[in-house]
Motif scaffolding. Structure first.
Motif, PDB file in Angstrom:
ATOM      1  N   SER A  21       0.861  -1.183  -0.133  1.00 29.72           N
ATOM      2  CA  SER A  21       0.077   0.050  -0.027  1.00 29.72           C
ATOM      3  C   SER A  21       0.815   1.212   0.177  1.00 29.72           C
ATOM      4  O   SER A  21       0.545   2.331  -0.623  1.00 29.72           O
ATOM      5  CB  SER A  21      -1.049   0.028   1.236  1.00 29.72           C
ATOM      6  OG  SER A  21      -0.230  -0.307   2.268  1.00 29.72           O
ATOM      7  N   THR A 120       6.114   2.626   7.442  1.00 32.43           N
ATOM      8  CA  THR A 120       5.033   1.564   7.748  1.00 32.43           C
ATOM      9  C   THR A 120       5.942   0.605   8.822  1.00 32.43           C
ATOM     10  O   THR A 120       5.109  -0.416   9.236  1.00 32.43           O
ATOM     11  CB  THR A 120       5.213   0.861   6.446  1.00 32.43           C
ATOM     12  OG1 THR A 120       6.342   0.099   5.945  1.00 32.43           O
ATOM     13  CG2 THR A 120       4.403   1.527   5.125  1.00 32.43           C
ATOM     14  N   VAL A 141       0.588  -0.343   9.182  1.00 33.82           N
ATOM     15  CA  VAL A 141      -0.021  -1.330   8.140  1.00 33.82           C
ATOM     16  C   VAL A 141       0.060  -3.128   8.798  1.00 33.82           C
ATOM     17  O   VAL A 141      -0.848  -3.657   8.323  1.00 33.82           O
ATOM     18  CB  VAL A 141       0.743  -1.524   6.888  1.00 33.82           C
ATOM     19  CG1 VAL A 141       0.559  -0.192   6.250  1.00 33.82           C
ATOM     20  CG2 VAL A 141       2.212  -2.170   6.926  1.00 33.82           C
ATOM     21  N   VAL A 172      -4.499   0.870   8.858  1.00 32.46           N
ATOM     22  CA  VAL A 172      -5.276   0.275   8.054  1.00 32.46           C
ATOM     23  C   VAL A 172      -6.324  -0.776   8.313  1.00 32.46           C
ATOM     24  O   VAL A 172      -7.295  -1.074   7.639  1.00 32.46           O
ATOM     25  CB  VAL A 172      -4.358  -0.459   7.016  1.00 32.46           C
ATOM     26  CG1 VAL A 172      -3.255   0.263   6.399  1.00 32.46           C
ATOM     27  CG2 VAL A 172      -3.802  -1.596   7.626  1.00 32.46           C
ATOM     28  N   HIS A 192      -6.969  -0.249   2.778  1.00 31.17           N
ATOM     29  CA  HIS A 192      -6.368  -0.394   1.412  1.00 31.17           C
ATOM     30  C   HIS A 192      -7.490  -0.077   0.387  1.00 31.17           C
ATOM     31  O   HIS A 192      -8.390  -0.030   0.444  1.00 31.17           O
ATOM     32  CB  HIS A 192      -5.715  -1.770   1.153  1.00 31.17           C
ATOM     33  CG  HIS A 192      -4.656  -2.147   2.159  1.00 31.17           C
ATOM     34  ND1 HIS A 192      -3.595  -1.199   2.562  1.00 31.17           N
ATOM     35  CD2 HIS A 192      -4.243  -3.234   2.888  1.00 31.17           C
ATOM     36  CE1 HIS A 192      -2.899  -1.712   3.533  1.00 31.17           C
ATOM     37  NE2 HIS A 192      -3.073  -3.060   3.689  1.00 31.17           N
TER      38      HIS A 192
END
Length: 384
Positions: A21, A120, A141, A172, A192
């Protein structure tokens, strides 16, 4: 901070190694701001095995290359700082921080912009304080502290420190938002998205592509590791001997018994742009994750791609998938998994279901996700 002239640094796993992502968002951000992507070392402990050797050679070759641009569809500057392959040692962490800082200084010197770092990963605290970043954003994430094979206690400590430091936190999944809330911070929820144009055009072109796939075919794509419930695969492959279970992606772990199963096939890595065409070869798409903290926290990137394929989907019942239960067959055990696969093969998606899928996907493109992310950055005074 002068937010008019901002630049973004993304810290994540290697650019282009597998879809993520963050890569989609970086491409969208690059339409408006300078964006650099910093390839980092993996968080797994090095082992004496073939995978570690191959991965080590990949990194050495990568380090010998100069920094490069990804020119399609947008310019992203990819940096490959040399690093010691060790996430745990305090000495390695300090040395790696210095090596990365050296490369970033060279890159940023000519740009004269305020730098926003988006990671991330729960970066080592040494990096958080000593790199030339004016404001940090945590794009959460996964719950990496729960990943098999990683040092959970160390990653948990780094994440707690990063959460306290970050100016903005975006997660997310709802489970990850709750996880961050338990540490005293609020976060924004951003599930996402999908590159719908790629999937629409890819499936049209895929009509001319012939993959040598045995049928009936149950397909998975993504990272192949311990998060897959191999007991489910072992049972289903025996209960459905006429079905072929196809795994597409990089392989980190597969039990030896599965490797000896005749109707289980490993295709290896496939370029993401070929997945839309490849999906046409599947009779059923599967998502047999284990039920564990790491999977309950995640938002599978492949879910929207599965929906875009138009194929029937059978998946483990997990929190992030509940909202799609009308479009996906969600199951809780290996017996229901095998039964659902057999039933799904005979039940092609109706026109109404395909229309419902498409309507949902049109409102969840990566362009829309990036615009929402940028909106939050503006609200927090990080950009204008």
């Amino acid at each position: 901070m002068n937010t008019t002239h901002a630049a973004f640094l993304f810290f994540a796993d290697d650019w282009g190694r597998h879809p993520s992502s963050a890569q989609y968002l970086a491409r969208e951000f690059a339409k408006f701001y300078p964006v650099a992507w910093v390839n980092t070392i993996g968080m797994r402990c090095p082992r004496m095995d073939g995978y570690t050797l191959r991965r080590g050679m990949e990194k050495v070759i990568q380090w010998l290359r100069p920094a490069r641009f990804v020119r399609k569809p947008n310019d992203v500057h990819v940096l490959n700082p040399v690093q010691i392959p060790d996430w745990r040692s305090p000495y390695s962490r300090r040395i790696n921080c210095g090596l990365i800082a050296r490369d970033l200084t060279k890159y940023l010197h000519e740009r004269k912009r305020r730098v926003i770092g988006i990671s991330t990963l729960p970066l080592p605290w040494e990096w958080q304080h000593n790199l030339a970043v004016d404001a940090w954003v945590y794009y959460c994430v996964d719950n990496f502290a729960e990943w098999p094979g990683l040092d959970g206690s160390l990653l948990r400590a780094d994440e707690e420190h990063f959460i306290r430091l970050a100016r903005l936190i975006v997660a997310v999944s709802e489970v990850l938002c709750q996880h961050i809330s338990s540490m005293g911070r609020a976060s924004y929820l951003l599930p996402h998205g999908i590159d719908l144009e790629c999937w629409t055009n890819g499936q049209i072109l895929g009509k001319k592509v012939n993959y040598d796939i045995p049928h009936p075919c149950v397909m998975w794509w993504g990272l192949i590791d311990e998060r897959i419930d191999w007991d489910w695969i072992n049972y289903a492959s025996r209960a459905l001997p006429d079905f072929h279970f196809i795994f597409v992606g990089r392989m980190l772990y597969v039990p030896p018994a599965i490797l000896r199963t005749k109707n289980v096939h490993l295709m290896g890595h496939v370029d993401p742009c070929k997945l839309p065409a490849l999906s046409r070869s599947a009779d059923v798409l599967m998502m047999p994750y284990i039920d564990a903290p790491v999977t309950r926290a995640m938002q599978p990137l492949k879910m929207l791609e599965y929906l875009a394929s138009g194929r029937p989907i059978v998946a483990r019942r997990l929190p992030a998938l509940e909202k799609w239960r009308g479009l996906v067959s969600l199951v809780a055990d290996k017996y229901a998994f095998a039964n659902a696969i057999e039933q799904a093969r005979a039940q092609a998606a109706s026109l109404e279901e395909r229309t419902e899928r498409l309507q949902y996907l049109r409102s969840h493109t990566w362009e829309a996700k990036a615009q929402q992310f940028l909106c939050w950055l503006r609200q927090h005074g990080l950009i204008q």
